[in-house]
Design an enzyme around this catalytic site. Structure first.
Site, PDB file in Angstrom:
ATOM      1  N   ASP A 206       0.830  -1.201   0.000  1.00 17.28           N
ATOM      2  CA  ASP A 206       0.000   0.000   0.000  1.00 17.28           C
ATOM      3  C   ASP A 206       0.872   1.263   0.000  1.00 17.28           C
ATOM      4  O   ASP A 206       1.877   1.321   0.721  1.00 17.28           O
ATOM      5  CB  ASP A 206      -0.867  -0.046   1.271  1.00 17.28           C
TER       6      ASP A 206
ATOM      7  N   GLU B 290       1.863  -0.377  -4.916  1.00 19.07           N
ATOM      8  CA  GLU B 290       0.995   0.733  -5.296  1.00 19.07           C
ATOM      9  C   GLU B 290       1.892   1.970  -5.323  1.00 19.07           C
ATOM     10  O   GLU B 290       2.264   2.496  -4.280  1.00 19.07           O
ATOM     11  CB  GLU B 290      -0.131   0.909  -4.274  1.00 19.07           C
TER      12      GLU B 290
END
Ligand code: NOJ
Length: 534
Positions: free
Chosen positions: A200, A271
């Site tokens: 993330d 990401e």
């Protein structure tokens, strides 16, 4: 030696809250996912990525982790996770889990300890700073979810940093103890058998050491992804510090150590920002020793009617480091559904593009049915981002998977309120209806995945764009030695004749063609074909 699965494997993203509700509380859970793994395996994908299921107060629906090594009771327990991974592996599905390094929940013991006193041994695990000269926040950084990125703590008289919600304080990765603790988290899940991580906001873990103000944005095209206030800055100091690559190189060697021990191939997917292709490509690492797959978000927020999809693909192909595998993503739990972004009429061509480009594609759950954004009535809004910055909400793309045309789409028992409303029934956008229809979007997705397996060039072959195409058409070759496959997609609303060498259609978006091609192929509006060339 066989090639690592992640190089061209199809990844299927499951938004954990929305796939299957086994315990009947209206929220998806791990046993609910396990119960539907036959669908995923039948579709033919290689791996599933599960969004966070860790203990969390759910301020950001699991991206605010309060215990990294336990399952939130809402989703089950570690036993349910073990059952899921065993069931997935029995079906040859790899399991990728979310890894949330940039921040924790404000209820995480690390943070409550850090917050307890200026002398706490964990004070420096987070970013604590005195007020700025004017008594306000220490710098001009903006929370991605709106407002300043700093929250005042009355008790200890300092601000703490939160790039996202105030309930998501940022961890200080320049402190080696943080790094060690978070690497231990990765080890915990690797020891439990996971096949990789989706990291993330991987770009944000290293900030400018002096936490300097961000400059104003002079022309960086954020494409309206993050809200006007955030996009008004160039996020040089909070998001793009080059030291971040050191972190992911070390993380990669941790994961590679597991591969060396047992010969399996695990993956690190990031990401990462993709607006600047040079910055994006840097995440692969100088010697391809960084992320295996920095997510390829290049077509998110793209104007699919502009006739420039091919240009984007060309630029990405040119930026890709030699030997690296690319990644393509057309939708996820933070974005509009691709069938909404591209227009429902282009959903099939978009799926064909996704599954025929070079590299590893990610299919977002439900996109195989052509799910669109679902209208969320104001009283059902759940996403905190929507509450802070109206218009930025993500609920519309996170609605429960419709398994049937019946009550609650078979996602949760009848009479139970699902956590978000489902799309309108009766439109054929559900698994059961599409299983009965040999020309459905579901059938197309499955067929395209099957063709990827049958045609090695669609996996490992080079990409070559075809030129001199009618407006709205993108066409390219995938080739390897003597074998060649052509893909031609009409994203425009006019019929088009696309020049192609001789061959035969092996799949069309309508699943209704197998005609020979001699010099050109005629495409109806929004139609696409894959042609095996002779
Ligand atoms: C990106 C995740 O995909 C998103 O859902 C989340 O809100 C933020 N990171 C913060 O963790």
């Amino acid at each position: 030696m066989t090639e690592a699965w992640w190089k061209h494997g199809v990844l299927y993203e499951i938004y954990t809250r929305s796939f299957g509700d086994a315990n009947g509380d209206g929220v998806g859970d791990l046993d609910g996912i396990t119960a539907h793994l036959d669908h995923v395996a039948w579709l033919g994908v290689d791996a599933i990525w599960l969004t966070p299921f860790y203990r969390s107060p759910m301020a950001d629906f699991g991206y605010d982790v309060s215990d990294h090594t336990d399952v939130d009771p809402l989703f089950g327990d570690l036993g349910a996770f073990d059952r899921l991974i065993t069931a997935a592996h029995e079906r040859d599905l790899q399991v990728v889990v979310d890894y949330v390094p940039n921040h924790t929940s404000d209820r995480h013991p690390w943070f409550t300890d850090s917050r307890s006193s200026r002398n706490s041994a964990r004070r420096d695990w987070f970013f604590w700073r005195d007020a700025g000269r004017d008594g306000g926040p220490p710098n001009n950084w903006i929370s991605l979810f709106g407002g300043p990125a700093w929250e005042w703590d009355q008790e200890t008289g300092q601000y703490y940093l939160h790039t996202f919600l105030r309930e998501q304080p940022d961890l200080n990765w320049r402190n080696p103890a943080v790094r060690d603790a978070m690497f231990d988290v990765a080890r915990f899940w690797l020891d439990r058998g996971v096949d990789g991580f989706r990291v993330d906001v991987a770009g944000a873990v290293m900030k400018d050491p002096e936490l300097r103000d961000n400059p104003l944005n002079h022309g960086r095209p954020w494409r309206g992804m993050f809200g006007a206030e955030w996009e008004a800055q160039d996020h040089l100091h909070d998001f793009a510090h080059p030291d971040v690559h050191r972190v992911w190189r070390d993380f990669r060697s941790l994961v590679d150590g597991y591969d060396r021990r047992d010969g399996r191939d695990r993956v690190v997917i990031g990401e990462v920002p993709s607006h600047d292709l040079v910055q994006w490509a840097a995440y692969y690492g100088e010697r391809l020793d960084g992320m295996h797959l920095p997510f390829g978000f290049h077509l998110l927020r793209h104007d699919w009617g502009s006739g420039t999809v091919g240009d984007v693909v060309e630029r990405v192909e040119a930026a890709l480091p030699a030997g690296a595998a690319s990644s393509w993503v057309l939708g996820n739990h933070d974005q509009h559904r691709v069938a909404t972004a591209a227009g429902p009429e282009r959903a099939r061509a978009a799926m064909m593009l996704l599954l025929t480009l070079r590299g590893a594609p990610t299919v977002y759950y439900g996109d195989e049915l052509g799910m669109t954004n679902v209208d969320i009535p104001p009283d059902r809004i759940r996403d905190p981002w929507e509450r802070n910055v109206p218009g930025q909400g993500r609920d519309a793309a996170r609605t429960p998977m419709p398994w049937t045309d019946g009550p609650n789409g078979g996602f949760c028992p009848p009479g139970v309120a699902p956590w978000l409303p489902l799309g309108r029934p009766g439109l054929g956008i559900d698994v059961a209806s599409q299983m009965k229809d040999s020309h459905s979007m579901l059938a197309l997705t499955r067929r395209l995945i099957e063709v990827r397996r049958q045609e090695p060039v669609l996996r490992g072959g080079a990409y070559r764009a075809l030129d001199d195409l009618p407006p709205g058409v993108i066409a390219f070759l995938r080739e390897d030695g003597g074998r060649r496959v052509a893909v031609a997609l009409n994203l425009g609303h006019e019929a088009a004749d696309v020049p192609l060498p001789g061959g035969r259609v092996i799949v069309s978006t309508g699943l209704d063609r197998d005609d020979p091609v001699k010099g050109s192929v005629a495409l109806a509006p929004y139609e696409g074909v894959v042609v095996r060339l002779v």
